[in-house]
Motif scaffolding. Structure first.
Motif, PDB file in Angstrom:
ATOM      1  N   THR A  90       3.686 -17.619 -28.407  1.00 31.92           N
ATOM      2  CA  THR A  90       3.092 -18.831 -27.831  1.00 31.92           C
ATOM      3  C   THR A  90       3.024 -19.964 -28.850  1.00 31.92           C
ATOM      4  O   THR A  90       3.528 -21.069 -28.583  1.00 31.92           O
ATOM      5  CB  THR A  90       1.702 -18.528 -27.254  1.00 31.92           C
ATOM      6  N   THR A 146       2.335 -11.895 -28.721  1.00 30.96           N
ATOM      7  CA  THR A 146       1.356 -12.975 -28.734  1.00 30.96           C
ATOM      8  C   THR A 146       1.790 -14.134 -29.619  1.00 30.96           C
ATOM      9  O   THR A 146       1.562 -15.307 -29.297  1.00 30.96           O
ATOM     10  CB  THR A 146      -0.005 -12.443 -29.218  1.00 30.96           C
ATOM     11  N   TRP A 165       3.280 -20.765 -21.619  1.00 24.77           N
ATOM     12  CA  TRP A 165       2.024 -21.176 -22.248  1.00 24.77           C
ATOM     13  C   TRP A 165       2.270 -22.120 -23.416  1.00 24.77           C
ATOM     14  O   TRP A 165       1.556 -23.103 -23.590  1.00 24.77           O
ATOM     15  CB  TRP A 165       1.236 -19.947 -22.712  1.00 24.77           C
ATOM     16  N   PHE A 223       4.723 -16.347 -22.425  1.00 25.65           N
ATOM     17  CA  PHE A 223       4.441 -16.983 -23.705  1.00 25.65           C
ATOM     18  C   PHE A 223       5.239 -18.279 -23.858  1.00 25.65           C
ATOM     19  O   PHE A 223       4.759 -19.251 -24.458  1.00 25.65           O
ATOM     20  CB  PHE A 223       4.759 -16.007 -24.839  1.00 25.65           C
ATOM     21  N   ALA A 259     -10.836 -21.108 -28.525  1.00 25.98           N
ATOM     22  CA  ALA A 259     -10.489 -19.718 -28.833  1.00 25.98           C
ATOM     23  C   ALA A 259     -11.683 -18.793 -28.627  1.00 25.98           C
ATOM     24  O   ALA A 259     -11.538 -17.675 -28.106  1.00 25.98           O
ATOM     25  CB  ALA A 259      -9.980 -19.611 -30.270  1.00 25.98           C
ATOM     26  N   ASP A 277      -4.676 -18.795 -30.379  1.00 27.26           N
ATOM     27  CA  ASP A 277      -4.204 -17.415 -30.347  1.00 27.26           C
ATOM     28  C   ASP A 277      -4.841 -16.538 -31.415  1.00 27.26           C
ATOM     29  O   ASP A 277      -4.491 -15.361 -31.538  1.00 27.26           O
ATOM     30  CB  ASP A 277      -2.674 -17.384 -30.493  1.00 27.26           C
ATOM     31  N   SER A 278      -5.788 -17.110 -32.172  1.00 31.16           N
ATOM     32  CA  SER A 278      -6.569 -16.295 -33.106  1.00 31.16           C
ATOM     33  C   SER A 278      -7.716 -15.577 -32.399  1.00 31.16           C
ATOM     34  O   SER A 278      -8.461 -14.832 -33.045  1.00 31.16           O
ATOM     35  CB  SER A 278      -7.133 -17.184 -34.222  1.00 31.16           C
ATOM     36  N   GLN A 279      -7.843 -15.782 -31.088  1.00 31.94           N
ATOM     37  CA  GLN A 279      -8.969 -15.191 -30.361  1.00 31.94           C
ATOM     38  C   GLN A 279      -9.031 -13.661 -30.424  1.00 31.94           C
ATOM     39  O   GLN A 279     -10.125 -13.102 -30.309  1.00 31.94           O
ATOM     40  CB  GLN A 279      -8.978 -15.678 -28.905  1.00 31.94           C
ATOM     41  N   SER A 305      -2.183 -24.257 -30.809  1.00 32.26           N
ATOM     42  CA  SER A 305      -1.815 -22.972 -30.214  1.00 32.26           C
ATOM     43  C   SER A 305      -2.067 -21.817 -31.177  1.00 32.26           C
ATOM     44  O   SER A 305      -2.505 -20.741 -30.769  1.00 32.26           O
ATOM     45  CB  SER A 305      -0.338 -23.003 -29.792  1.00 32.26           C
TER      46      SER A 305
END
Length: 404
Positions: free
Chosen positions: A363, A360, A122, A119, A268, A206-208, A202
């Motif tokens: 990141t 998570t 990334w 993390f 995302a 990271d909401s994926q 970012s």
């Protein structure tokens, strides 16, 4: 323990040598010698009995040995007749436990450093990419992040004896995976980074997991429960708070495709679809091999687009890249892709997948911190609230089962 020699006999005595290899050697004046392995000890004082039937003049001799090494460890040996009894003192046991506790502490710190490192890489790679994008071009940077890293992963997997993909279905699944998760994701990411900050981008990427949860419900009939549903709603609110301030509300100047947040949202979604595709791809290929090859294959069309787009690196400005620019390129590829993926897979195979999922949020945190330190990037008040809301929503979706 340290090496020591002690003897106390009136005539022709045998002598004792205690050494680091846990063997005790006995010798007499006639140069005869024997070696005995000492027993392991779990209690505070452990006796090791050694027969001295071959030692001359030891039948009636009683002796006591106190051997001190450079450290405070003490070994007491008492001999009576043909027996020798060696006692390990309490001090040695306590110090051994202290050393073991220190090793455990160091191991825990190392484990967490390994868990956090992907993390960190990334997040900081986002900052490194943004800094070099104007000089090298978005699509070239995206392709350079993929192809060298993919080759390194393939070489690593091969060295570990992982099988190469075999058959039309395996390569077709990898090619489609490459198109969505590599080419589209990195291309959208590079486009978005030109128009928004690394930290904000970012957070959006990271909401994926929110999209993954929806796809899991639609495609695999998975239930996300009340907490998961609340997390999805909260995530949508958070994303709106992140994106609305960046959109130009003046109709004459409004351009959705000019919004970096919009490109990040597309990235995302690509990553989310790629995450769902992993189940299908893994049926036909080794996961690490598939990851490496999809990066290589996905990077090739980005090279073509970079040439057609006349990215600066192909229009005669490659020689103008400084050492820091080249370092940023290699950092995004080696550490931001190959090393981070490798460490992530390593941690996952060690049973740390739950811990990885819980980290998570690191990141965007690293991207925001280093974006502020190196690029002077900041969040608006509304974007900061949106980032916090989105991170909370991601946590609710990822850990909906434990929160029910």
């Amino acid at each position: 323990m340290g090496c020591c020699s002690c003897w106390t006999f009136p005539s022709s005595p045998p002598f004792f040598t205690l050494s680091n290899n846990n063997c005790i050697a006995f010798s007499s004046s006639s140069s005869l010698s024997w070696s005995f392995s000492s027993a392991s000890h779990n209690s505070s004082s452990v006796a090791v009995t050694l027969k001295l039937s071959h030692i001359v003049n030891a039948n009636s001799t009683r002796f006591r040995i106190n051997c001190k090494a450079k450290d405070p460890e003490v070994v007491d040996c008492v001999g009576t007749g043909l027996d020798v009894e060696c006692l390990v003192s309490q001090n040695e046991k306590e110090e051994t436990e202290a050393e073991q506790a220190e090793k455990v502490k160091n191991n825990i710190l190392l484990e967490w450093a390994v868990l956090v490192s992907p993390f960190f890489f990334w997040g900081t790679a986002m900052v490194a990419m943004k800094e070099v994008l104007p000089k090298a071009g978005p699509f070239f940077v995206a392709s350079f992040r993929l192809i060298p890293a993919g080759l390194l992963l393939v070489a690593f997997a091969k060295s570990k004896g992982r099988p190469l993909p075999s058959g039309l279905t395996a390569w077709l699944s990898i090619a489609l995976f490459a198109l969505v998760d590599a080419a589209c994701f990195q291309g959208f990411l590079a486009q978005g980074l030109q128009r928004t900050s690394a930290g904000l981008g970012s957070v959006i990427i990271d909401s994926q997991p929110l999209t993954v949860a929806i796809l899991a419900v639609l495609l695999f009939d998975e239930s996300i429960g009340l907490v998961g549903t609340a997390g999805l709603v909260l995530g949508v609110i958070g994303l709106l708070l992140l994106e609305v301030p960046a959109l130009t509300l003046d109709e004459s100047n409004f351009s959705l495709w000019g919004s970096g947040e919009w490109w990040m949202l597309l990235a995302a979604q690509s990553m989310a679809i790629g995450t769902v595709m992993v189940r299908w791809v893994s049926k036909y290929s080794d996961p690490i091999m598939a990851t490496g090859w999809h990066m290589v294959i996905g990077g090739l069309p980005l090279v073509g687009i970079s040439i057609l787009n006349c990215d600066p690196v192909f229009s005669g400005t490659f020689q103008e890249l400084s050492a820091n620019d080249l370092l940023a390129l290699f950092y995004t590829s080696i550490f931001g892709s190959a090393v981070s993926y490798g460490v992530y897979f390593y941690s996952a195979t060690k049973g740390s997948l739950t811990k990885l999922s819980s980290l998570t949020f690191l990141t965007p945190m690293f991207a925001s911190i280093f974006g502020f330190l190196y690029l002077g990037e900041t969040f608006s008040p509304m974007q900061l609230v949106g980032a916090i809301v989105t991170v909370v929503a991601i946590y609710m979706v990822n850990f909906r089962d434990s929160l029910q």
